[in-house]
Design a protein around this motif. Structure first.
Motif, PDB file in Angstrom:
ATOM      1  N   PHE A 147       0.995  -1.205   0.070  1.00 26.23           N
ATOM      2  CA  PHE A 147       0.068   0.214  -0.003  1.00 26.23           C
ATOM      3  C   PHE A 147       0.931   1.185   0.131  1.00 26.23           C
ATOM      4  O   PHE A 147       1.898   1.204   0.797  1.00 26.23           O
ATOM      5  N   HIS A 148       0.633   2.317  -0.831  1.00 20.56           N
ATOM      6  CA  HIS A 148       1.497   3.294  -1.105  1.00 20.56           C
ATOM      7  C   HIS A 148       0.765   4.740  -0.632  1.00 20.56           C
ATOM      8  O   HIS A 148       1.176   5.678  -1.093  1.00 20.56           O
ATOM      9  N   GLY A 149      -0.276   4.578   0.098  1.00 19.92           N
ATOM     10  CA  GLY A 149      -0.820   5.648   0.654  1.00 19.92           C
ATOM     11  C   GLY A 149      -2.181   6.348  -0.201  1.00 19.92           C
ATOM     12  O   GLY A 149      -2.557   7.377   0.507  1.00 19.92           O
ATOM     13  N   THR A 150      -2.507   5.905  -1.338  1.00 21.48           N
ATOM     14  CA  THR A 150      -3.806   6.247  -1.960  1.00 21.48           C
ATOM     15  C   THR A 150      -4.717   5.020  -2.167  1.00 21.48           C
ATOM     16  O   THR A 150      -4.336   3.972  -2.351  1.00 21.48           O
ATOM     17  N   GLY A 151      -6.051   5.455  -2.337  1.00 25.76           N
ATOM     18  CA  GLY A 151      -6.764   4.438  -2.411  1.00 25.76           C
ATOM     19  C   GLY A 151      -7.241   3.750  -1.332  1.00 25.76           C
ATOM     20  O   GLY A 151      -7.074   4.108  -0.374  1.00 25.76           O
ATOM     21  N   THR A 152      -7.767   2.435  -1.449  1.00 22.23           N
ATOM     22  CA  THR A 152      -8.123   1.453  -0.392  1.00 22.23           C
ATOM     23  C   THR A 152      -7.353   0.473  -0.395  1.00 22.23           C
ATOM     24  O   THR A 152      -6.774  -0.363  -1.492  1.00 22.23           O
ATOM     25  N   ALA A 153      -6.869   0.131   0.973  1.00 21.16           N
ATOM     26  CA  ALA A 153      -5.994  -1.248   1.107  1.00 21.16           C
ATOM     27  C   ALA A 153      -7.033  -2.043   2.052  1.00 21.16           C
ATOM     28  O   ALA A 153      -7.826  -1.553   2.997  1.00 21.16           O
ATOM     29  N   THR A 154      -6.726  -3.501   2.109  1.00 20.10           N
ATOM     30  CA  THR A 154      -7.417  -4.401   3.033  1.00 20.10           C
ATOM     31  C   THR A 154      -6.391  -5.014   3.558  1.00 20.10           C
ATOM     32  O   THR A 154      -5.250  -5.130   3.233  1.00 20.10           O
ATOM     33  N   GLY A 155      -6.863  -5.421   4.857  1.00 22.95           N
ATOM     34  CA  GLY A 155      -6.058  -6.136   5.847  1.00 22.95           C
ATOM     35  C   GLY A 155      -6.621  -6.562   7.077  1.00 22.95           C
ATOM     36  O   GLY A 155      -7.856  -6.431   7.154  1.00 22.95           O
ATOM     37  N   GLU A 156      -5.835  -6.999   7.817  1.00 22.21           N
ATOM     38  CA  GLU A 156      -6.237  -7.334   9.115  1.00 22.21           C
ATOM     39  C   GLU A 156      -5.830  -6.321  10.076  1.00 22.21           C
ATOM     40  O   GLU A 156      -4.861  -6.290  10.486  1.00 22.21           O
ATOM     41  N   LEU A 157      -6.934  -5.727  11.042  1.00 26.32           N
ATOM     42  CA  LEU A 157      -6.725  -4.703  11.979  1.00 26.32           C
ATOM     43  C   LEU A 157      -6.686  -5.687  13.371  1.00 26.32           C
ATOM     44  O   LEU A 157      -7.621  -6.246  13.549  1.00 26.32           O
ATOM     45  N   GLY A 158      -5.598  -5.484  14.418  1.00 24.57           N
ATOM     46  CA  GLY A 158      -5.691  -6.142  15.516  1.00 24.57           C
ATOM     47  C   GLY A 158      -5.029  -7.609  15.451  1.00 24.57           C
ATOM     48  O   GLY A 158      -5.541  -8.662  16.171  1.00 24.57           O
ATOM     49  N   VAL A 159      -4.050  -7.402  14.737  1.00 32.75           N
ATOM     50  CA  VAL A 159      -3.155  -9.162  14.725  1.00 32.75           C
ATOM     51  C   VAL A 159      -2.554  -9.204  16.101  1.00 32.75           C
ATOM     52  O   VAL A 159      -2.571  -8.569  16.698  1.00 32.75           O
ATOM     53  N   SER A 160      -2.923 -10.547  16.241  1.00 33.94           N
ATOM     54  CA  SER A 160      -2.708 -11.113  17.645  1.00 33.94           C
ATOM     55  C   SER A 160      -3.651 -10.703  18.826  1.00 33.94           C
ATOM     56  O   SER A 160      -3.063 -10.356  19.743  1.00 33.94           O
TER      57      SER A 160
END
Length: 287
Positions: free
Chosen positions: A24-37
């Protein structure tokens, strides 16, 4: 073993861990996991991670740090208390904001962090903290507010035992401070990039008794002493949340080294095992 009074200075943080699905380079939308572990948030910072292992070995561990009197500060204090860590060197500032850190892991395992220090450089060494420092058996310095770290180094007796948990962070460790720590530290913990950061700041020859403990990723850990160099191999673990592993290794190694009765290599092996256990605890159990 005679318990030692060991201080670890550095930022106290509430950590929010993010795992990205793609770069992810700072524009648009990124997906991922928030709160790993389940880290949303999780009390963190080198002072806490290292102090946990120091206390577990049986020494008196004092994180020297700064928090606010907000809910995050309470979260941090409770995390210390659960690990039997002494809170006397934690300066809880009225009306202050406890630091927060977002750790963003990329798919390749590398990461970056966004740190809100909370106090914007206004931290100072309190009289209560200075008194505890003067009576310490060992001081370990990790990334923290530079002005307070410099005051801490000036307060600590010049012939007293010192270690440095290095970080590639020129804000926490401006060059004059790096040079001073490179002159004084008996134990230095770093990775390969941080080793270059340290060596570039040296303004004199390396002290004869200095031991550099350099993590090499999956290749293991290098123990670099005046009497030789040895790489201790490791078993790689697949986990993206490596936060605190190096600090855990440092804390356990310091604690075992100060307890006596083992070589520095054996102390590092204990540290590697502690870091491995931390990482293994973050690997999801397959259903």
């Amino acid at each position: 073993m005679t318990p030692k009074k060991i201080i670890v200075s550095g930022y106290a943080t509430l950590d929010y861990v993010v795992q990205l699905d793609a770069p992810f380079h700072g524009t648009g939308t990124a997906t991922g996991e928030l709160g790993v572990s389940e880290a949303w948030p999780r009390a963190g910072g080198a002072a806490l991670y290292a102090s946990r292992r120091i206390a577990a070995v049986g020494h008196r561990a004092f994180p020297l740090t700064w928090i606010g009197d907000d809910g995050d500060g309470g979260h941090y204090l409770r995390a210390c208390q659960r690990s039997q860590i002494c809170c006397d060197a934690i300066d809880q500032i009225r009306g202050g904001k406890t630091p927060r850190c977002i750790l963003i892991y990329r798919p390749d395992g590398d990461y970056g962090c966004l740190l809100d220090t909370g106090f914007q450089g206004s931290e100072s060494l309190s009289s209560a903290q200075a008194k505890i420092v003067a009576a310490a058996d060992h001081l370990s310095i990790a990334a923290g507010p530079p002005a307070a770290t410099i005051a801490l180094l000036e307060t600590y007796p010049p012939d007293a035992d010192l270690s440095w948990i290095a970080k590639l962070d020129s804000l926490s460790f401006p060059e004059p401070l790096r040079a001073a720590l490179a002159r004084r530290a008996r134990l230095v913990f770093c990775n390969a990039s941080e080793r270059e950061f340290i060596e570039a700041a040296r303004d004199c020859d390396r002290p004869d008794g200095q031991i550099i403990i350099e993590t090499l990723g999956s290749a293991g850990v290098l123990v670099d002493c005046s009497d030789g160099r040895r790489v201790i191999p490791t078993t790689a673990l697949t986990t993206y949340d490596t936060t605190g592993a190096g600090d855990t290794l440092a804390g356990e190694t310091i604690a075992r080294n100060l307890a006596g009765g083992v070589s520095i290599e054996a102390a590092v092996e204990f540290g590697m095992a502690a870091a491995g256990n931390l990482l293994a605890s973050r690997i999801p159990v397959s259903e």
